[in-house]
Scaffold this motif. Structure first.
Motif, mmCIF file in Angstrom:
data_model
loop_
_atom_site.group_PDB
_atom_site.id
_atom_site.type_symbol
_atom_site.label_atom_id
_atom_site.label_comp_id
_atom_site.label_asym_id
_atom_site.label_seq_id
_atom_site.Cartn_x
_atom_site.Cartn_y
_atom_site.Cartn_z
ATOM 1 N N GLY A 95 2.720 6.620 -6.662
ATOM 2 C CA GLY A 95 1.792 7.533 -7.418
ATOM 3 C C GLY A 95 1.869 8.997 -7.126
ATOM 4 O O GLY A 95 1.727 9.697 -8.041
ATOM 5 N N TYR A 96 2.420 9.162 -5.830
ATOM 6 C CA TYR A 96 2.916 10.649 -5.515
ATOM 7 C C TYR A 96 3.894 11.108 -6.462
ATOM 8 O O TYR A 96 4.218 12.202 -6.903
ATOM 9 C CB TYR A 96 3.161 10.686 -4.248
ATOM 10 C CG TYR A 96 3.576 12.019 -3.547
ATOM 11 C CD1 TYR A 96 2.885 13.104 -3.450
ATOM 12 C CD2 TYR A 96 5.012 12.116 -3.546
ATOM 13 C CE1 TYR A 96 3.054 14.447 -3.033
ATOM 14 C CE2 TYR A 96 5.368 13.319 -3.008
ATOM 15 C CZ TYR A 96 4.534 14.439 -2.713
ATOM 16 O OH TYR A 96 5.185 15.825 -2.418
ATOM 17 N N THR B 104 2.495 1.693 -3.499
ATOM 18 C CA THR B 104 1.375 2.288 -4.406
ATOM 19 C C THR B 104 1.299 3.876 -4.118
ATOM 20 O O THR B 104 1.350 4.632 -5.295
ATOM 21 C CB THR B 104 0.319 1.308 -4.216
ATOM 22 O OG1 THR B 104 0.523 0.144 -4.382
ATOM 23 C CG2 THR B 104 -0.881 2.085 -5.275
ATOM 24 N N ARG B 105 1.122 4.204 -3.171
ATOM 25 C CA ARG B 105 0.947 5.444 -2.846
ATOM 26 C C ARG B 105 2.157 6.479 -3.179
ATOM 27 O O ARG B 105 1.947 7.242 -3.929
ATOM 28 C CB ARG B 105 0.380 5.678 -1.228
ATOM 29 C CG ARG B 105 -0.822 5.209 -0.908
ATOM 30 C CD ARG B 105 -1.280 5.605 0.296
ATOM 31 N NE ARG B 105 -2.673 5.049 0.903
ATOM 32 C CZ ARG B 105 -3.575 5.425 1.721
ATOM 33 N NH1 ARG B 105 -3.177 6.484 2.215
ATOM 34 N NH2 ARG B 105 -4.617 4.778 1.898
ATOM 35 N N PHE B 106 3.142 6.411 -2.580
ATOM 36 C CA PHE B 106 4.565 6.914 -2.990
ATOM 37 C C PHE B 106 4.787 6.717 -4.561
ATOM 38 O O PHE B 106 5.077 7.798 -5.216
ATOM 39 C CB PHE B 106 5.776 6.470 -2.106
ATOM 40 C CG PHE B 106 5.690 6.973 -0.713
ATOM 41 C CD1 PHE B 106 5.847 8.050 -0.582
ATOM 42 C CD2 PHE B 106 5.353 6.048 0.268
ATOM 43 C CE1 PHE B 106 6.089 8.655 0.944
ATOM 44 C CE2 PHE B 106 5.218 6.566 1.698
ATOM 45 C CZ PHE B 106 5.783 7.979 1.769
ATOM 46 N N GLU C 207 0.988 -1.279 0.005
ATOM 47 C CA GLU C 207 -0.074 -0.072 -0.036
ATOM 48 C C GLU C 207 1.102 1.085 0.021
ATOM 49 O O GLU C 207 0.508 2.137 -0.664
ATOM 50 C CB GLU C 207 -1.088 -0.025 1.282
ATOM 51 C CG GLU C 207 -1.882 1.202 1.361
ATOM 52 C CD GLU C 207 -2.732 1.049 0.221
ATOM 53 O OE1 GLU C 207 -3.502 2.193 -0.184
ATOM 54 O OE2 GLU C 207 -3.184 0.100 -0.263
ATOM 55 N N LEU C 208 1.840 1.298 0.964
ATOM 56 C CA LEU C 208 2.880 2.352 0.873
ATOM 57 C C LEU C 208 3.510 2.595 -0.428
ATOM 58 O O LEU C 208 3.815 3.861 -1.132
ATOM 59 C CB LEU C 208 3.968 2.245 1.900
ATOM 60 C CG LEU C 208 3.297 2.405 3.216
ATOM 61 C CD1 LEU C 208 4.409 1.936 4.544
ATOM 62 C CD2 LEU C 208 2.878 3.841 3.772
#
Length: 229
Positions: free
Chosen positions: A217-218, A213-215, A210-211
């Motif tokens: 995308g950021y 994927t989020r980073f 999850e981390l």
């Protein structure tokens, strides 16, 4: 508003649940203490149902009986009825206290204690027995309970003895009606045996994905904004 042909005075008593810090302490007193009630209809021969009960709930239920005895006696006199039928509705702590109060009223356990107290007083130098108290205790009364989220407060034999006049309502997986000192000990023993490593590894891997994927995308969004500038 009952019929004039009904010889019973019907009373509804509502007992609130946990509200104050003292209520919370009463809940937390998970000490099981000896408790017995006379077998209904056999008060004179000394037969009793014995078991264990939540000590804090016993005190609360007996307090209800003690506090309202004179009021109930007065209401019965004013109504010109022959007996009282009381329905107690309680939630959480209130349901537990209501259950004990109903057990006391239906089994006349309070009468046995009152007679014992009278005997103890008569054997002492001072007789503190009040005739009004005796009369207030001797009123004919039966009780029924509807308890919402009632805690686990009685051992099996005592619990079975209440099946005719106590109804409990449990909402789905509410843990309060299932929680007691014994169930907490069982939970701790089960947790000691639980091999949590696989579940922990799975949860860590899921959190890392999850981390990531989020980073990711950021970072892509920041790069796009930079190229536009």
């Amino acid at each position: 508003n009952s019929s004039k042909y009904d010889d019973a005075l019907h009373i509804l008593m509502v007992v609130r649940g946990t509200k104050s810090m003292s209520d919370l302490i009463t809940d937390a007193m998970m000490e099981a203490t000896d408790y017995e009630i006379p077998v209904p209809g056999n008060d004179n021969n000394g037969s009793s149902i014995r078991g264990k009960a939540h000590s804090g709930m016993i005190q609360s239920g007996q307090y209800l009986v003690q506090r309202h005895k004179k009021l109930l006696s007065t209401l019965l006199k004013l109504s010109n009825k022959q007996k009282i039928e009381v329905t107690l509705i309680g939630h959480s702590l209130g349901a537990g206290a209501a259950t004990i109060a109903a057990m006391e009223w239906n089994s006349k356990a309070y009468l046995r204690r009152q007679r014992q107290q009278k005997n103890d007083d008569s054997s002492s130098t001072r007789d503190n027995t009040n005739d009004d108290d005796v009369e207030a205790y001797n009123i004919p009364i039966s009780a029924h309970v509807v308890g919402f989220g009632c805690p686990a407060l009685l051992s099996e034999q005592l619990s079975r003895s209440t099946r005719d006049y106590v109804t409990t309502v449990i909402a789905d997986a509410d843990f309060i009606p299932r929680m007691s000192g014994a169930t907490l000990v069982n939970l701790l023993l089960d947790l000691r045996k639980l091999d949590y490593r696989k579940q922990a590894e799975r949860d860590v891997e899921q959190a890392l994905r999850e981390l990531q994927t989020r980073f990711t995308g950021y970072s892509s969004s920041s790069s796009d904004n930079g190229s536009e500038k």
